[in-house]
Design a protein around this motif. Structure first.
Motif, PDB file in Angstrom:
ATOM      1  N   TYR A  43       0.845  -1.189   0.000  1.00 13.40           N
ATOM      2  CA  TYR A  43       0.000   0.000   0.000  1.00 13.40           C
ATOM      3  C   TYR A  43       0.882   1.242   0.000  1.00 13.40           C
ATOM      4  CZ  TYR A  43      -3.520  -3.408   1.423  1.00 13.40           C
ATOM      5  OH  TYR A  43      -4.353  -4.486   1.490  1.00 13.40           O
ATOM      6  N   GLN A  44       0.261   2.385  -0.318  1.00 17.16           N
ATOM      7  CA  GLN A  44       0.920   3.674  -0.255  1.00 17.16           C
ATOM      8  C   GLN A  44       0.209   4.553   0.761  1.00 17.16           C
ATOM      9  OE1 GLN A  44      -0.100   2.462  -3.483  1.00 17.16           O
ATOM     10  NE2 GLN A  44       1.903   1.450  -3.646  1.00 17.16           N
ATOM     11  N   ILE A  45       0.836   5.668   1.113  1.00 15.52           N
ATOM     12  CA  ILE A  45       0.178   6.643   1.973  1.00 15.52           C
ATOM     13  C   ILE A  45      -1.137   7.055   1.316  1.00 15.52           C
ATOM     14  CG2 ILE A  45       0.358   8.936   2.991  1.00 15.52           C
ATOM     15  CD1 ILE A  45       2.137   6.867   4.325  1.00 15.52           C
ATOM     16  N   ASP A  46      -2.185   7.158   2.111  1.00 15.08           N
ATOM     17  CA  ASP A  46      -3.563   7.483   1.688  1.00 15.08           C
ATOM     18  C   ASP A  46      -4.284   6.308   1.057  1.00 15.08           C
ATOM     19  OD1 ASP A  46      -3.323  10.101   2.621  1.00 15.08           O
ATOM     20  OD2 ASP A  46      -2.601  10.855   0.685  1.00 15.08           O
ATOM     21  N   SER A  47      -3.631   5.123   0.948  1.00 15.47           N
ATOM     22  CA  SER A  47      -4.347   3.940   0.466  1.00 15.47           C
ATOM     23  C   SER A  47      -5.352   3.480   1.523  1.00 15.47           C
ATOM     24  CB  SER A  47      -3.376   2.806   0.172  1.00 15.47           C
ATOM     25  OG  SER A  47      -2.561   3.102  -0.931  1.00 15.47           O
ATOM     26  N   VAL A  48      -6.351   2.722   1.080  1.00 13.77           N
ATOM     27  CA  VAL A  48      -7.332   2.119   1.982  1.00 13.77           C
ATOM     28  C   VAL A  48      -7.020   0.633   2.101  1.00 13.77           C
ATOM     29  CG1 VAL A  48      -9.765   1.591   2.374  1.00 13.77           C
ATOM     30  CG2 VAL A  48      -9.106   3.801   1.418  1.00 13.77           C
ATOM     31  N   VAL A  49      -6.883   0.159   3.330  1.00 11.84           N
ATOM     32  CA  VAL A  49      -6.639  -1.253   3.605  1.00 11.84           C
ATOM     33  C   VAL A  49      -7.950  -1.888   4.066  1.00 11.84           C
ATOM     34  CG1 VAL A  49      -5.310  -2.924   4.957  1.00 11.84           C
ATOM     35  CG2 VAL A  49      -4.281  -0.729   4.300  1.00 11.84           C
ATOM     36  N   ARG A  50      -8.379  -2.957   3.394  1.00 16.22           N
ATOM     37  CA  ARG A  50      -9.605  -3.655   3.760  1.00 16.22           C
ATOM     38  C   ARG A  50      -9.258  -5.038   4.306  1.00 16.22           C
ATOM     39  NH1 ARG A  50     -12.079  -3.635  -0.764  1.00 16.22           N
ATOM     40  NH2 ARG A  50     -12.070  -5.841  -1.347  1.00 16.22           N
ATOM     41  N   VAL A  51      -9.670  -5.279   5.547  1.00 12.45           N
ATOM     42  CA  VAL A  51      -9.387  -6.541   6.229  1.00 12.45           C
ATOM     43  C   VAL A  51     -10.684  -7.352   6.299  1.00 12.45           C
ATOM     44  CG1 VAL A  51      -8.466  -7.625   8.310  1.00 12.45           C
ATOM     45  CG2 VAL A  51      -7.664  -5.347   7.624  1.00 12.45           C
ATOM     46  N   THR A  52     -10.645  -8.597   5.813  1.00 10.70           N
ATOM     47  CA  THR A  52     -11.807  -9.477   5.861  1.00 10.70           C
ATOM     48  C   THR A  52     -11.497 -10.650   6.782  1.00 10.70           C
ATOM     49  OG1 THR A  52     -12.445  -8.894   3.608  1.00 10.70           O
ATOM     50  CG2 THR A  52     -13.420 -10.884   4.536  1.00 10.70           C
ATOM     51  N   VAL A  53     -12.325 -10.816   7.810  1.00  7.55           N
ATOM     52  CA  VAL A  53     -12.140 -11.874   8.798  1.00  7.55           C
ATOM     53  C   VAL A  53     -13.360 -12.794   8.763  1.00  7.55           C
ATOM     54  CG1 VAL A  53     -11.748 -12.401  11.235  1.00  7.55           C
ATOM     55  CG2 VAL A  53     -10.809 -10.301  10.254  1.00  7.55           C
TER      56      VAL A  53
ATOM     57  N   SER B 114     -19.225 -11.112  14.591  1.00  5.72           N
ATOM     58  CA  SER B 114     -19.361 -11.668  13.250  1.00  5.72           C
ATOM     59  C   SER B 114     -20.821 -11.788  12.848  1.00  5.72           C
ATOM     60  CB  SER B 114     -18.680 -13.046  13.181  1.00  5.72           C
ATOM     61  OG  SER B 114     -19.306 -13.958  14.061  1.00  5.72           O
ATOM     62  N   ASP B 115     -21.074 -11.694  11.543  1.00  8.48           N
ATOM     63  CA  ASP B 115     -22.435 -11.762  11.037  1.00  8.48           C
ATOM     64  C   ASP B 115     -22.889 -13.218  10.917  1.00  8.48           C
ATOM     65  OD1 ASP B 115     -21.240 -12.800   8.773  1.00  8.48           O
ATOM     66  OD2 ASP B 115     -21.552 -11.024   7.540  1.00  8.48           O
ATOM     67  N   ALA B 116     -24.036 -13.431  10.270  1.00  9.08           N
ATOM     68  CA  ALA B 116     -24.618 -14.773  10.191  1.00  9.08           C
ATOM     69  C   ALA B 116     -23.716 -15.758   9.457  1.00  9.08           C
ATOM     70  CB  ALA B 116     -25.984 -14.710   9.510  1.00  9.08           C
ATOM     71  N   SER B 117     -22.814 -15.257   8.614  1.00 11.44           N
ATOM     72  CA  SER B 117     -21.889 -16.130   7.893  1.00 11.44           C
ATOM     73  C   SER B 117     -20.500 -16.125   8.515  1.00 11.44           C
ATOM     74  CB  SER B 117     -21.794 -15.696   6.422  1.00 11.44           C
ATOM     75  OG  SER B 117     -23.057 -15.796   5.790  1.00 11.44           O
ATOM     76  N   GLY B 118     -20.361 -15.488   9.667  1.00  2.00           N
ATOM     77  CA  GLY B 118     -19.087 -15.484  10.374  1.00  2.00           C
ATOM     78  C   GLY B 118     -18.143 -14.363   9.979  1.00  2.00           C
ATOM     79  N   TYR B 119     -18.596 -13.390   9.164  1.00  2.00           N
ATOM     80  CA  TYR B 119     -17.695 -12.382   8.611  1.00  2.00           C
ATOM     81  C   TYR B 119     -17.692 -11.084   9.413  1.00  2.00           C
ATOM     82  CZ  TYR B 119     -16.813 -14.975   4.303  1.00  2.00           C
ATOM     83  OH  TYR B 119     -16.413 -15.911   3.387  1.00  2.00           O
ATOM     84  N   VAL B 120     -16.509 -10.454   9.424  1.00  2.00           N
ATOM     85  CA  VAL B 120     -16.319  -9.061   9.828  1.00  2.00           C
ATOM     86  C   VAL B 120     -15.405  -8.427   8.787  1.00  2.00           C
ATOM     87  CG1 VAL B 120     -15.252  -7.501  11.492  1.00  2.00           C
ATOM     88  CG2 VAL B 120     -16.680  -9.372  12.300  1.00  2.00           C
ATOM     89  N   VAL B 121     -15.797  -7.277   8.240  1.00  2.00           N
ATOM     90  CA  VAL B 121     -14.966  -6.547   7.279  1.00  2.00           C
ATOM     91  C   VAL B 121     -14.627  -5.193   7.894  1.00  2.00           C
ATOM     92  CG1 VAL B 121     -14.799  -5.583   4.960  1.00  2.00           C
ATOM     93  CG2 VAL B 121     -16.046  -7.724   5.328  1.00  2.00           C
ATOM     94  N   TYR B 122     -13.336  -4.900   8.006  1.00  2.09           N
ATOM     95  CA  TYR B 122     -12.871  -3.655   8.630  1.00  2.09           C
ATOM     96  C   TYR B 122     -11.912  -2.968   7.664  1.00  2.09           C
ATOM     97  CZ  TYR B 122     -10.209  -0.536  11.674  1.00  2.09           C
ATOM     98  OH  TYR B 122      -9.591   0.558  12.223  1.00  2.09           O
ATOM     99  N   ALA B 123     -12.067  -1.652   7.496  1.00  2.00           N
ATOM    100  CA  ALA B 123     -11.220  -0.890   6.588  1.00  2.00           C
ATOM    101  C   ALA B 123     -10.664   0.331   7.303  1.00  2.00           C
ATOM    102  CB  ALA B 123     -12.006  -0.476   5.346  1.00  2.00           C
TER     103      ALA B 123
END
Length: 794
Positions: A292-302, A340-349
């Motif tokens: 990533y670069q400065i000002d990029s958005v990082v999306r984490v999927t768990v 986590s939601d009904a499918s076990g997911y959490v998405v954090y950015a």
């Protein structure tokens, strides 16, 4: 005489019995070797979705038994046989009285076979039944055991219903609640088993749960509905390696006693229906490699999971750390604790902010998940790099598939970062088979258009790579694999979305430069529903390379139909001829989804103008609209933008680049819902013209406003000319004749006194001229015609 008559009658009776007894033997020729006799149960014809097998029958349905012999060698034995049916478990020899059915003297026909139908199945209990076939004298209708060998035997089964059951998930941790769904259905057609459907029947069920460690138990609990669900909890301190069993029983009476049972098992030998285990997890970042670069958005999927099944309501803790390993320090203001939601997911950015992150450094995303008494932890690292920003690049091919000898044309579309300079260079590579394989073409260009001519003899995979650069140091790339074939089949089914009763037409075309010079080609078509079942198939033999076939959608349609065309053709490659099989498919879906419509205020704009894009999203069916829309819009080789809204109708503001070229451009709007599912897209053509005037692009009734104004000026000019024409002089009016005085009736009018009469003419007091007075009205003001003076006459 009486004795003689009686003797004759007796003789005739004996003769008749004899004839009837030997008639089958007379009719049955010895055409087959009896030792080769075989017996089978004909297919029940039930739905394969529910029947345990083709030889299972519900009570009341006939069982068709076929015997046949395929050895036509005579063996001195007449081809007459007996069939006996006994409940499975009886030893042989058996007592004839214990039979549940029999057929005496069954004769093979001229083809060496015979079929009989066993009708007495309603009174049979659920179970298996043996069918024996032997010689015609195999039994004698007595109650004593018969002796003798049978030629062959087979088996059929009686079963009214089957139990279908499943859990709401495939994986659980101890402490989770489990929901079990069940249905008791007919093995014939899947219909529910109810007392209303089967007269004189009664049904009841029961379920219970057991575990190998003895900690999870529930039931037995009774139920009477033939379809439903029940719940139980896995003991929180339960073992993750112990066996777990869910038992379901269903009993009933219909003709005879019925009983069926099924079970779902976990962690046990044999097929697992669900798993009780430890808590697992997966953590992924949206880029690979994670740079990533400065000002990029990082999306984490768990995703929290058990044996691949998403675990809902798990506690998910996310931290962002500077560095790696146990010495990494937490960066405040990032991460948090989520569920986590009904499918076990959490998405954090999060955004890589320059105040918290440094270039050329490595960082860690640490995730901890927990549920009940189970937990797991994982790290994912990413790098923050110095240098240019990423240009989004996409190669757009002119076709999906290519034939040997074709020219492959590519249009490279790119979306620049905000404020970035235009693309200055394109680099193209073509590899054989894979990246890193032999390079068959390479070039640098300033154009976003590229073409490559495939050799006539080539068949295989081509790997295309494009890299783009601008003067700011920004860069991007895209790659894609394309298959090249000596022969290609294309198929297009229309309409792509259908309703019940619609006729779908599938048109196909064969493309090849290698076809042998033969007159006819054989095409085979297949239509399958969403479950993969064939609903239509056939063959087309034609000398043409194009053709079509049709399918009419039934009143109760499938959600999707797949149309496949196959060709069996002869190809010439070099000095060799090859008979090959080529296939292609297209799909059509039941009408659903949404229509996206866009329009703009003006068809013509100048570079740098602001464009107002109006949009409206309408559902095609009765389904509702998503609660969130994500719009991606822009033009080819221009800046792209993203905008979100919760409204299905509104407007989007888009600013054209200042350096855009004149001419027609294509504006594209793509719409997704909040979950990333496609909603639809729409296109609009704009004309770019330097210094465009509102009079040129504003239209009324699809006519430019400038034309309307010009027309109005012409009409006004015509009207002005008409009213300015010189008029002919009006004719002089003749002096009005004095109105005739009314006749005087002398006897009724008194003579006027001289002193009462007013003069009819007077002299002007100024000039003396005579002024004539034509009325008797007094007083009156008169004017002298000579000098213009006025005076009052009393």
């Amino acid at each position: 005489m009486k004795r003689t008559g009686f003797a004759k009658i007796l003789a005739l009776c004996i003769m008749l019995v004899t004839v009837l007894g030997v008639l089958p033997l007379v009719m049955a020729a010895d055409d087959w070797d009896n030792n080769s006799l075989q017996v089978e149960i004909l297919d029940n014809g039930y739905s394969t979705d529910f029947r345990p097998g083709p030889d299972y029958f519900i009570p009341g349905d006939p069982v068709e038994i076929r015997i046949w012999c395929d050895d036509s060698t005579p063996d001195t034995l007449e081809d007459v046989f007996d069939i006996l049916i006994f409940e499975d478990g009886h030893p042989v020899p058996v007592v004839f009285a214990d039979k549940v059915g029999h057929f005496n003297d069954v004769v093979l026909d001229g083809n060496g076979e015979a079929v009989v139908s066993y009708e007495l199945t309603k009174s049979l209990a659920d179970g298996s039944y043996n069918v024996y076939v032997g010689p015609d004298d195999w039994f004698d209708n007595s109650a004593v055991p018969f002796i003798g060998e049978y030629w062959d035997m087979t088996q059929f089964h009686i079963q009214l219903y089957t139990i279908q059951a499943t859990t709401d998930r495939t994986g659980y941790v101890p402490g989770d609640d489990v929901t079990v769904f069940y249905s008791i259905v007919s093995i014939k057609d899947g219909s529910l088993i109810t007392e209303d459907a089967y007269d004189g029947s009664s049904f009841d069920g029961q379920w219970n749960v057991e575990s190998g460690d003895g900690k999870t138990t529930d039931g037995p609990t009774s139920f009477s509905d033939s379809s439903g669900n029940f719940d139980f909890q896995i003991f929180p301190q339960g073992s993750v390696t112990s066996d777990y069993y869910i038992y379901i029983y269903f009993n009933g009476t219909y003709g005879s006693t019925r009983e069926q049972a099924t079970w779902l098992q976990a962690n046990a030998p044999g097929p697992d229906h669900f798993t009780v285990g430890g808590l697992g997890m997966s953590v992924t970042l949206d880029r690979a490699p994670a740079e990533y670069q400065i000002d990029s958005v990082v999306r984490v999927t768990v995703q929290a999971s058990v044996a691949g099944s998403g675990e809902p309501d798990a506690k998910v803790k996310i931290e962002v750390l500077e560095g790696t390993g146990v010495t990494a320090d937490k960066i405040s203001g990032y991460g948090g604790t989520f569920q986590s939601d009904a499918s076990g997911y959490v998405v954090y950015a999060f955004t890589v902010d320059a105040s918290d992150f440094d270039e050329d450094e490595t960082y860690t995303v640490r995730v901890n998940v927990s549920r009940h008494l189970k937990a797991a932890e994982a790290d994912e690292v990413f790098d923050v790099l110095a240098g240019g920003r990423v240009i989004s690049v996409k190669m757009v091919f002119d076709m999906e598939v290519y034939a040997s000898g074709d020219t492959i044309r590519i249009d490279v579309a790119a979306s620049l970062p905000v404020g970035a300079s235009a693309i200055s260079a394109y680099s193209y590579e073509v590899h054989r088979s894979w990246f890193g394989g032999p390079i068959v073409w390479q070039e640098a260009s300033e154009s976003n258009f590229f073409s490559y001519e495939v050799p006539d003899s080539f068949e295989g995979e081509l790997y295309f790579i494009v890299k783009v650069y601008n003067p700011d140091g920004d860069s991007g790339q895209d790659s894609e694999m394309k298959n090249v074939h000596h022969a290609i089949l294309l198929i297009n089914a229309d309409p792509e979305e259908y309703e019940p009763g619609d006729t779908i037409t599938a048109e196909f075309e064969l493309i090849s430069n290698r076809l042998a010079g033969i007159d006819d080609h054989s095409f085979f078509y297949v239509v399958k529903d969403s479950g993969g079942r064939i609903v239509l198939e056939g063959e087309i033999v034609t000398s043409e390379k194009v053709g079509s076939f049709e399918y009419t959608v039934p009143d109760v349609p499938s959600d999707r139909y797949t149309f496949t065309i196959n060709a069996n053709i002869l190809l010439v490659v070099g000095d060799n001829d090859y008979m090959v099989w080529v296939s292609s498919s297209d799909v059509c879906d039941l009408t659903s989804g949404y229509d996206v419509e866009i329009w703009v205020d003006n068809p013509t704009y100048s570079p740098g103008d602001t464009v107002t894009i109006h949009y409206e999203i309408k559902p095609r069916t009765d389904e509702g609209l998503p609660d969130k829309f994500v719009f991606q819009f822009g033009m080819s080789n221009g800046p792209g933008e993203t905008w979100q809204s919760d409204s299905a109708k509104g407007k989007i503001i888009y600013r054209l680049p200042d350096d855009i070229n004149e001419g027609d451009i294509l504006i594209m709007v793509q719409v997704e819902d909040g979950d990333g599912n496609g909603v639809g897209q729409a296109l609009e053509v704009l004309h770019i013209q330097e210094g465009a005037s509102a009079l040129e692009w504003t239209r009324a009734l699809d006519v430019p406003l400038f034309s309307w104004i010009l027309l109005l000026l012409i009409v006004l000019a015509i009207i002005f000319m008409v009213f300015r024409r010189p008029r002919a002089p009006a004719p002089e009016r003749a002096p009005a004749e004095a109105a005739p005085e009314p006749a005087v009736v002398e006897e009724e009018m008194a003579p006027m006194a001289p002193e009462d009469a007013s003069p009819l003419a007077i002299n002007c007091k100024s000039c003396g001229a005579e002024i004539e007075i034509t009325t008797s009205k007094r007083p009156i003001e008169v004017m002298c015609p000579s000098c213009g003076e006025t005076e009052m006459v009393e």
